[in-house]
Design an enzyme around this catalytic site. Structure first.
Site, PDB file in Angstrom:
ATOM      1  N   GLU A 158       3.573  -4.953   4.028  1.00 51.37           N
ATOM      2  CA  GLU A 158       2.751  -5.110   5.231  1.00 51.37           C
ATOM      3  C   GLU A 158       2.566  -6.568   5.645  1.00 51.37           C
ATOM      4  OE1 GLU A 158      -0.842  -2.816   4.538  1.00 51.37           O
ATOM      5  OE2 GLU A 158       0.158  -0.974   5.146  1.00 51.37           O
ATOM      6  N   CYS A 165      -1.068 -24.533   8.470  1.00 47.91           N
ATOM      7  CA  CYS A 165      -0.903 -25.766   7.688  1.00 47.91           C
ATOM      8  C   CYS A 165       0.011 -26.742   8.423  1.00 47.91           C
ATOM      9  CB  CYS A 165      -0.343 -25.441   6.309  1.00 47.91           C
ATOM     10  SG  CYS A 165       1.429 -25.086   6.318  1.00 47.91           S
ATOM     11  N   CYS A 168       3.490 -25.494   9.017  1.00 48.59           N
ATOM     12  CA  CYS A 168       3.565 -24.509  10.104  1.00 48.59           C
ATOM     13  C   CYS A 168       3.417 -25.191  11.463  1.00 48.59           C
ATOM     14  CB  CYS A 168       2.531 -23.406   9.906  1.00 48.59           C
ATOM     15  SG  CYS A 168       2.952 -22.329   8.518  1.00 48.59           S
ATOM     16  N   GLU A 315       3.884   5.186   3.561  1.00 45.03           N
ATOM     17  CA  GLU A 315       2.613   5.435   2.877  1.00 45.03           C
ATOM     18  C   GLU A 315       1.773   6.383   3.725  1.00 45.03           C
ATOM     19  OE1 GLU A 315       0.239   1.967   2.024  1.00 45.03           O
ATOM     20  OE2 GLU A 315       1.985   0.780   1.472  1.00 45.03           O
ATOM     21  N   TRP A 323     -11.124   2.865   2.515  1.00 40.52           N
ATOM     22  CA  TRP A 323     -11.483   1.774   3.423  1.00 40.52           C
ATOM     23  C   TRP A 323     -11.917   2.252   4.805  1.00 40.52           C
ATOM     24  CZ3 TRP A 323      -8.205   2.322   7.436  1.00 40.52           C
ATOM     25  CH2 TRP A 323      -6.907   2.805   7.176  1.00 40.52           C
ATOM     26  N   LYS A 364      -9.795   1.347  -6.539  1.00 44.89           N
ATOM     27  CA  LYS A 364      -9.940   2.359  -7.599  1.00 44.89           C
ATOM     28  C   LYS A 364     -10.404   3.716  -7.079  1.00 44.89           C
ATOM     29  CE  LYS A 364     -14.397   0.526  -9.242  1.00 44.89           C
ATOM     30  NZ  LYS A 364     -14.394  -0.668  -8.348  1.00 44.89           N
ATOM     31  N   PHE A 365     -10.964   3.738  -5.877  1.00 47.87           N
ATOM     32  CA  PHE A 365     -11.371   5.041  -5.328  1.00 47.87           C
ATOM     33  C   PHE A 365     -10.481   5.488  -4.172  1.00 47.87           C
ATOM     34  CE2 PHE A 365     -15.491   3.417  -7.100  1.00 47.87           C
ATOM     35  CZ  PHE A 365     -15.439   4.230  -8.229  1.00 47.87           C
TER      36      PHE A 365
END
Ligand code: GLA
Ligand code: ZN
Length: 688
Positions: A158, A165, A168, A315, A323, A364-365
């Site tokens: 992604e 910077c 860039c 995915e 989220w 984790k969830f």
């Protein structure tokens, strides 16, 4: 000519089913791998994506490479017919690298360098980062480019974001210089005489900054273009290192829903195939059919990037995300429906994030095929098994495409420009929502739709819908004019043909290059506060045969007819009676102008009429129950029709046509088709 595309890998000539696999998190749990392989087979999985976040396992300290764990897993997978998209790990880097070479970390628009942390936190220009990525990619390629389990490269993860910077900045200055050649051209293109912002040396060019320049829209636009180009350059840099070892192994990177930081249409040209990560918020407060159409819109866009070549659903979640504002469970049936919706729109895979839930840290969830509980006796695992079994039956759909006679233009550069402008309605001009209103009305008509950028060839379509085509690239007006002249139907709207490719307004009348095709001139545009409305009343005996009055909001364009015919007029305010919908017969085609943002019933009635009149092919009959959607794929000889019920209630369809074969389940197809709650059917018919 419709053709069948090759499967992404000749090694897996079927629908792919699998997940992101993160075994580096489980190195201290030796039984996990064996158990995972058992479960993968049980879930009918045949592909895994791995290595996205493995850098610190592969190079724990600078220059010390350890590939043993990957060797072992890939060998085990090969023995078990599980194939792999092997990732390059550039999306996240080890702490030692950031500590020793701070230049790899990203600098924000405020010119402050980030601390170590998160992922994607890297500069795309830094020579050190590019060198480290090259070394890593070469090592991966030398070792695995011919591994029997590896079927493709998943480049990074992604891509997104930007870095400000000094490296860039210099790269941006070089890009600008290369594009404009002279300061005069640059100053004209960005209209820098405004507020005395004229550059007297290229060294003065800087990226937009909250405490610096944000008001030169040409600069903002070019910065975004540069960010896309620099990301593509970084991608190429990654790919070069891999293709040297095996030029035949395909490369891709995973895209995201409605992501606006990169011009994906441009990026997609670099990929061997497109893939994306889809996380629909089912069962939310939005109408389910809106969620379904919204995801369909995205699928159609990703497929259209490569002109109908199947994409991969890289995915999706087997259960919930962690989220979204509210992470709702998928109700029974929805997992299969959502997965097969992707296939209906052109995906040759159903893949998940993630195979196994992490034990710690922030994901984790997040839903996974294998929960912390670890075994297979649960609803999510059964849902996944069911999808695997369904995909097994769809092998003949692999490589087929979607035949669309209608295109909706949704263009990223236009999106950047239209949203950056300060103008008639700064509380929201709703570009995406407006495009979606048109798309949804087409979706409800069960026609296949391409969602395209404005540089695509229009000639294959019967209808092109281009809402708010505010910024028009060079040549687009001419190409749309030719399209109409040759017999095409063009629908465009207010706030089209306003600026050119460097964001300078067209002189001599809006809608700029479309003025002649549309036969109108826009003089001024009124903006309405939220809640304020006008009416759009169809003229008596208008040639579309529509009657009644519709509601207009947000923007009402006040236009003059210059050859076009008015089909409807405004009912209120000082411009009551002025044209609100026009058509211009031009060559063999027609160009429609919708002068205001209208409520949905208008789009439904208007586009249904256009579909009827132009004879655009519907996938099934016209009237399917609300919330039921039909979409098809074809290889030119056979057609595979996916009928999807996005309603919680069981729904019956009376097919007006028979002669289909059922390919997903064993039910006989008669003239009544019963779709269960969130049910889906796939039926086949010969086109010969
Ligand atoms: C993205 C990323 C994954 C994961 C998921 C969670 O799609 O590619 O690594 O973070 O989101 O939904
Ligand atoms: Zn940088």
């Amino acid at each position: 000519m419709i053709k069948k595309f090759d499967a992404v890998s000749a090694k897996v000539p079927k629908m792919m089913h699998g997940a992101d696999y993160n075994p580096e998190q489980w190195k201290d749990y030796p039984d996990v791998l064996a158990e995972d392989i058992r479960l993968m087979k049980l879930a009918n999985c045949n592909v895994m994506s791995m290595g996205m976040f493995s850098w610190s396992s592969l190079e724990p300290t600078e220059g010390q490479f350890t590939f043993d764990f990957l060797d072992h897993i890939l060998d085990e997978f090969a023995k078990n017919d599980i194939y792999v998209y092997l990732a390059t790990p550039s999306g996240a880097r080890p702490a030692w690298m950031a500590e020793k070479y701070p230049e790899v970390l990203r600098v924000g628009p405020n010119r402050v360098r980030n601390l170590y942390g998160h992922r994607h936190n890297h500069c795309y220009t830094s020579p050190v980062y590019r060198e480290k990525v090259t070394i890593m990619n070469q090592k991966l390629a030398e070792r695995y480019a011919h591994h029997p389990a590896v079927i493709g490269w998943h480049i990074s993860n992604e891509y997104g974001g930007e870095c400000h910077c000094e490296y860039c900045q210099q790269a941006f200055r070089d890009w600008v210089k290369d594009k404009y050649q002279s300061l005069d051209q640059l100053n004209h293109a960005w209209w820098t005489a405004f507020w005395s912002h004229t550059y007297s040396d290229f060294s003065q060019v800087e990226s937009p900054a909250p405490h610096g320049e944000t008001l030169l829209h040409g600069l903002n636009l070019d910065w975004k273009r540069f960010v896309t180009d620099q990301t593509i350059d970084f991608y190429r840099h990654e790919v070069n290192a891999l293709k040297q070892a095996n030029p035949d192994l395909p490369c891709t990177t995973n895209f995201m829903l409605l992501f606006d930081q990169l011009d994906y249409a441009k990026f997609a040209k670099e990929l061997d195939f497109v893939c994306w990560d889809s996380y629909p918020a089912w069962h939310s407060n939005m109408e389910e059919s809106d969620t379904a159409a919204w995801i369909a819109f995205n699928h159609d866009m990703f497929r259209s990037f490569k002109d109908g070549q199947p994409f991969l659903l890289m995915e999706s979640t087997p259960s919930t995300t962690n989220w979204q504002d509210v992470s709702k469970l998928k109700r029974p049936g929805m997992h299969k429906l959502s997965s097969l919706q992707a296939v209906a729109h052109g995906s040759d895979s159903v893949q998940y994030f993630q195979w196994r839930k992490s034990r710690g840290a922030n994901e984790k969830f997040h839903g996974a095929v294998v929960d912390h509980y670890g075994a297979e006796n649960n609803r999510v695992f059964s849902d996944v098994q069911e999808v695997g079994a369904a995909l097994e039956k769809l092998t003949k759909v692999v490589g087929t495409t979607v035949d669309a006679e209608v295109a909706v233009i949704f263009d990223t550069e236009n999106r950047w420009a239209v949203k950056d402008a300060e103008g008639p309605r700064n509380i929201g001009i709703n570009y995406e929502e407006t495009v979606f209103d048109y798309y949804k009305a087409l979706w409800e008509n069960h026609v296949n739709i391409d969602v395209i950028s404005m540089d695509k060839d229009f000639s294959k379509y019967k209808i092109v819908v281009a809402p708010m085509l505010y910024m028009m690239q060079l040549g687009v007006g001419e190409r749309l004019e030719k399209f109409v002249e040759a017999g095409g139907i063009l629908v465009t709207t207010y706030w089209s043909g306003i600026v050119n490719n460097t964001d300078l307004c067209f002189l001599n009348g809006f809608p700029g290059p479309l003025r002649q095709t549309l036969g109108i001139r826009s003089e001024e545009i009124d903006s309405l506060h939220d809640g304020q409305t006008n009416g759009v009343k169809m003229n008596d005996n208008n040639r579309l045969g529509l009657d009644g009055e519709y509601i207009a909001r947000e923007l009402c364009d006040l236009i003059h007819l210059e050859g076009a015919e008015a089909l409807a007029y405004y009912t209120k305010d000082f411009y009551a009676g002025r044209p609100a919908l026009t058509v211009n017969a031009f060559g063999k085609g027609k160009a429609f102008y919708v002068a205001s943002r209208n409520d949905r019933p208008f789009y439904n009635d208007f586009l249904t009429k256009l579909i009827d009149e132009t004879g655009v092919k519907r996938v099934l009959q016209k009237d399917l129950p609300k919330g039921v959607h039909a979409h098809s794929r074809t290889d030119g000889e056979n057609e595979y029709i996916f009928i999807m019920n996005f309603n919680e209630e069981e729904t019956t369809i009376n097919l007006t046509d028979i002669g289909y074969t059922n390919i997903l389940d064993d039910d006989e197809i008669s003239d009544t088709l019963i779709l269960k709650s969130y049910g889906v059917k796939v039926i086949e018919r010969s086109l010969k």
